[in-house]
Design a protein around this motif. Sequence first.
Motif, mmCIF file in Angstrom:
data_model
loop_
_atom_site.group_PDB
_atom_site.id
_atom_site.type_symbol
_atom_site.label_atom_id
_atom_site.label_comp_id
_atom_site.label_asym_id
_atom_site.label_seq_id
_atom_site.Cartn_x
_atom_site.Cartn_y
_atom_site.Cartn_z
ATOM 1 N N MET A 87 63.070 2.527 15.223
ATOM 2 C CA MET A 87 61.873 2.733 16.035
ATOM 3 C C MET A 87 62.134 3.728 17.159
ATOM 4 O O MET A 87 61.318 4.616 17.436
ATOM 5 C CB MET A 87 61.394 1.394 16.613
ATOM 6 C CG MET A 87 60.795 0.462 15.577
ATOM 7 S SD MET A 87 60.272 -1.112 16.304
ATOM 8 C CE MET A 87 59.284 -1.787 14.975
ATOM 9 N N GLY A 88 63.280 3.588 17.807
ATOM 10 C CA GLY A 88 63.636 4.530 18.870
ATOM 11 C C GLY A 88 63.819 5.947 18.339
ATOM 12 O O GLY A 88 63.402 6.916 18.979
ATOM 13 N N GLY A 89 64.426 6.057 17.155
ATOM 14 C CA GLY A 89 64.609 7.371 16.555
ATOM 15 C C GLY A 89 63.293 8.048 16.214
ATOM 16 O O GLY A 89 63.126 9.257 16.418
ATOM 17 N N LEU A 90 62.333 7.267 15.706
ATOM 18 C CA LEU A 90 61.021 7.825 15.373
ATOM 19 C C LEU A 90 60.292 8.302 16.625
ATOM 20 O O LEU A 90 59.654 9.367 16.626
ATOM 21 C CB LEU A 90 60.181 6.773 14.637
ATOM 22 C CG LEU A 90 60.597 6.485 13.186
ATOM 23 C CD1 LEU A 90 59.843 5.273 12.651
ATOM 24 C CD2 LEU A 90 60.359 7.694 12.297
ATOM 25 N N MET A 91 60.375 7.509 17.700
ATOM 26 C CA MET A 91 59.706 7.921 18.941
ATOM 27 C C MET A 91 60.377 9.148 19.540
ATOM 28 O O MET A 91 59.707 10.012 20.127
ATOM 29 C CB MET A 91 59.677 6.755 19.934
ATOM 30 C CG MET A 91 58.651 5.684 19.563
ATOM 31 S SD MET A 91 58.365 4.456 20.850
ATOM 32 C CE MET A 91 59.800 3.417 20.632
ATOM 33 N N TRP A 134 61.818 11.505 17.729
ATOM 34 C CA TRP A 134 61.394 12.631 16.899
ATOM 35 C C TRP A 134 60.003 13.100 17.319
ATOM 36 O O TRP A 134 59.714 14.297 17.314
ATOM 37 C CB TRP A 134 61.404 12.230 15.431
ATOM 38 C CG TRP A 134 60.948 13.312 14.493
ATOM 39 C CD1 TRP A 134 59.862 13.295 13.674
ATOM 40 C CD2 TRP A 134 61.567 14.589 14.286
ATOM 41 N NE1 TRP A 134 59.756 14.468 12.971
ATOM 42 C CE2 TRP A 134 60.802 15.292 13.328
ATOM 43 C CE3 TRP A 134 62.699 15.216 14.819
ATOM 44 C CZ2 TRP A 134 61.121 16.567 12.889
ATOM 45 C CZ3 TRP A 134 63.014 16.494 14.387
ATOM 46 C CH2 TRP A 134 62.243 17.158 13.442
ATOM 47 N N LYS A 135 59.153 12.151 17.705
ATOM 48 C CA LYS A 135 57.817 12.520 18.194
ATOM 49 C C LYS A 135 57.920 13.369 19.456
ATOM 50 O O LYS A 135 57.135 14.302 19.659
ATOM 51 C CB LYS A 135 57.010 11.249 18.470
ATOM 52 C CG LYS A 135 55.581 11.511 18.946
ATOM 53 C CD LYS A 135 54.868 10.213 19.210
ATOM 54 C CE LYS A 135 53.453 10.455 19.718
ATOM 55 N NZ LYS A 135 52.732 9.201 20.013
ATOM 56 N N VAL A 136 58.889 13.065 20.310
ATOM 57 C CA VAL A 136 59.088 13.842 21.530
ATOM 58 C C VAL A 136 59.676 15.216 21.206
ATOM 59 O O VAL A 136 59.353 16.221 21.856
ATOM 60 C CB VAL A 136 60.012 13.071 22.508
ATOM 61 C CG1 VAL A 136 60.369 13.925 23.714
ATOM 62 C CG2 VAL A 136 59.346 11.778 22.967
ATOM 63 N N ILE A 137 60.532 15.287 20.179
ATOM 64 C CA ILE A 137 61.221 16.540 19.846
ATOM 65 C C ILE A 137 60.283 17.548 19.189
ATOM 66 O O ILE A 137 60.458 18.770 19.354
ATOM 67 C CB ILE A 137 62.429 16.240 18.926
ATOM 68 C CG1 ILE A 137 63.518 15.509 19.727
ATOM 69 C CG2 ILE A 137 62.999 17.513 18.319
ATOM 70 C CD1 ILE A 137 64.660 15.010 18.870
ATOM 71 N N ILE A 138 59.274 17.078 18.459
ATOM 72 C CA ILE A 138 58.382 17.985 17.724
ATOM 73 C C ILE A 138 57.780 19.067 18.620
ATOM 74 O O ILE A 138 57.823 20.257 18.271
ATOM 75 C CB ILE A 138 57.290 17.182 16.987
ATOM 76 C CG1 ILE A 138 57.903 16.491 15.765
ATOM 77 C CG2 ILE A 138 56.125 18.085 16.559
ATOM 78 C CD1 ILE A 138 56.950 15.574 15.039
ATOM 79 N N LEU A 168 57.466 12.651 6.671
ATOM 80 C CA LEU A 168 58.504 12.873 7.677
ATOM 81 C C LEU A 168 59.684 13.635 7.087
ATOM 82 O O LEU A 168 60.180 14.601 7.683
ATOM 83 C CB LEU A 168 58.972 11.528 8.242
ATOM 84 C CG LEU A 168 60.162 11.571 9.212
ATOM 85 C CD1 LEU A 168 59.782 12.314 10.485
ATOM 86 C CD2 LEU A 168 60.631 10.160 9.543
ATOM 87 N N ALA A 169 60.125 13.219 5.904
ATOM 88 C CA ALA A 169 61.295 13.857 5.284
ATOM 89 C C ALA A 169 60.993 15.298 4.888
ATOM 90 O O ALA A 169 61.848 16.187 5.038
ATOM 91 C CB ALA A 169 61.738 13.052 4.064
#
Length: 815
Positions: free
Chosen positions: A711-715, A717-721, A586-587
């Motif tokens: 958890m919200g931030g990871l989800m 980021w999945k939407v932003i990709i 991720l990083a």
Amino acid sequence: MITFFLVGLTVHVVFFVSIFDIYFTSPLVHGMTPHSTPLAPPASRLVLVVADGLRADSLFTLLPNGSSRTPYLRHLIENEGTWGVSHTRVPTESRPGHVALIAGFYEDVSAVAKGWKENPVEFDSVFNESRHTWCWGSPDILPMFAKGATGDHVYTHTYPAAEEDFASTDASKLDTWVFTQVKSFFKSAKSNSTLKASLLEDKNVFFLHLLGIDTNGHAHRPMSQEYLDNIGLVDAGLAEVVSIIEDFFGNDGRTAYVFTSDHGMTNWGSHGAGHPSETLTPLVVWGAGVQKAQRVSEPQPYNNGYLQDWKLEHLRRVDVSQADIAPLMASLIGVPIPVNSVGVLPLPYLNNSDQFKAESMYTNAIQVLEQFKVKMTQKKETTLSFLFTSYQYDSFQPNKFGKLRCLVKLLFLLCVQIPSRNLARLCTCIAVVIILFLLIQRSPITYYIYCLLPVPVWYSVLKDLFTCGSLTVRENAGSSTAVFLCCPQVVSFFHRTMLTVGLTALSLWPLLSGLFCKAKSRSLSWFVGCLCLALFPLMPVVGREPNIHLMLHVAVCAYMPSLTHSSLQQKQGLPLLNQIISWSTLASSTFVPLLSSTRLFHRLLSIFLSLTSTYLLLSTGSEALFPTVLSWLMFAWINIEQEALIAQGISGRQELSTIDFSANIDIAKIRQLKLDDIRRLVSLSVLLFLFASFDPASVYCFLTVFNPFIMGGLMMWKVIIPFIIVMCTFETIQVTTQLSSRSLFLIVLVISDLMALHFFFMVQDYGSWLDIGTSISHYVIVMSMTIFLMLLSVVTHVLTSRRLILWRRHKMHFP
């Protein structure tokens, strides 16, 4: 351009913030006098047990053999107490649910994002009004009722936050911990004279928060054996705790018990929306002052079929709103009803004299009336006398918001010219009048921004109608077209199949434009890519069953989710190596592309592969195919646009293989907006809203211990990709077609603002909370999109054109 960007960003941030002032302001008022029933209460103490995440049907439904998985609670329902369904409201989350249960009001939606352990605003609660309250349970829930309580009479006992692990071998241990602590507490009280004296006083509350059911539901789904076994464990533990409490107090018959849940859970292990599986929770009340079970022979006024399914049609069912439980608990032990409570006392649960019931109802009504009086006084003090009008109690949010809506609308509409030689003086006078009016009204600082911002904006517009960025009058045809283009996008918020229709229509573009005959292979690639991508909007956003085996065929990176999933299935926890690799991937995904060449295909391939690897780690099923299909379509889009330029006979065109993102753009070659560019914008707008997945299990490669913000931030980021992939492609098309990015960006903003204005007037402050929450979220999403696209355009420019050099090669000179 920088000034234009900053001004546009500022105005749109004001748009975004305005919705919170208009619809997300707290309805709470302070300064009310607490009221309690003057008669002696039937109970000296109350035990509140909240089984977090427990669905009503999971508790009440019998096993196939006719027995119950909760024999103790079933016995209470059939013989000792009164039961019903507690109807929760959106958002069905732990914090708002507990606030409704214990404080008696439905917390503002925005409070969900303001912290789990801190209060956005202070509020009264049954715990605060009690003499003593002892709490056992989650560190995410208990502290918010201890903080803000007057005095130090609310005692909390919590386990470490790390125990809330979705990958735990057995999450029911959280509930076992609570039961063990309660039993130890009463055992130690027998030898502790000070503690025992406090326990023997009246108006005491004991709160047991049981999180195991919710944790098992998230990790294994509500239909799993782990979830159902946890319910049986809670039933057995509750029976044991009740026996110990009754024994401690000598079976004096002065203890009242309330068993309920804060929210339910969907079949796929999530909650937060308004599905019946989330809003229908069990309620069982028994003990001192509570009506015992009553047999009925006539049909009850419930037509949903649950009574027959649960085999409880012969027992009287009493449904309540979740906020009604707070005044019920207050009446049972004789403490004042929380001053912010809007709950209505459910009389059928009380077993007392008619006088006591009447006094309790009167106290309940007076407490609600107190809030109305305080609110009306506050409004009267901040409003000019000739403008003040009284309003009904149910209008807790006054009509001042109608005025704010008009002010925001003025900022949106920039289309009219009223020439005036004294325009500057006129605008200055208007600004002075607005300031004086707001000063007299003692309005908050944000009102000054909303009221004064339209003045300079309209001054700029009226000063020169035909200057709006770099758009000419001829280009305004594109802006007019945007009005038509935003309609399907608005519909797609309600029906995702509209995106499938849009992609299907886009797939036919080479056929309709004649490109198919000139570039068959690239046109066919575009056609097939669009149709494959059109399948994803038809898939559910939530509620998908994991299909990890499919991911193994996507890429090697999918091995990590597969290994993690296998470990969780075997209840071995999250492997540390998997976690390290996931976070490292991720990083690195954000800067690895910067190490590659800035040549067009080299850089795009690097970006797509880096982001796809992260997306795979955040995937649990068929959506793992999405970035691969999207990347394929993006390359097809770039190539088909090149073929379109060849077909149009545009001179000075560069070959794709020779284009370098870092090269300086020749300003002389930048052209004006054409009608064909509108087609490119349509493609962009359809592709931006394609796919979203919000399965909580998608973050399990990174962490399994409950943390809503990470958890919200990871989800997110999945939407932003996918956004980054599409915007990088659009950046490429801008470079290859030599189009002014400012012109294109303005049209995108026009489309976004028209959608935002549409949703702004669709925001509801009436009806169900599901309708209200949905209407607000649509506006917030579109406004966030406008601001987000501004920032994303900068990010994609950096991703495509900048190169990070870790070391420099030394030149070699040969003789």
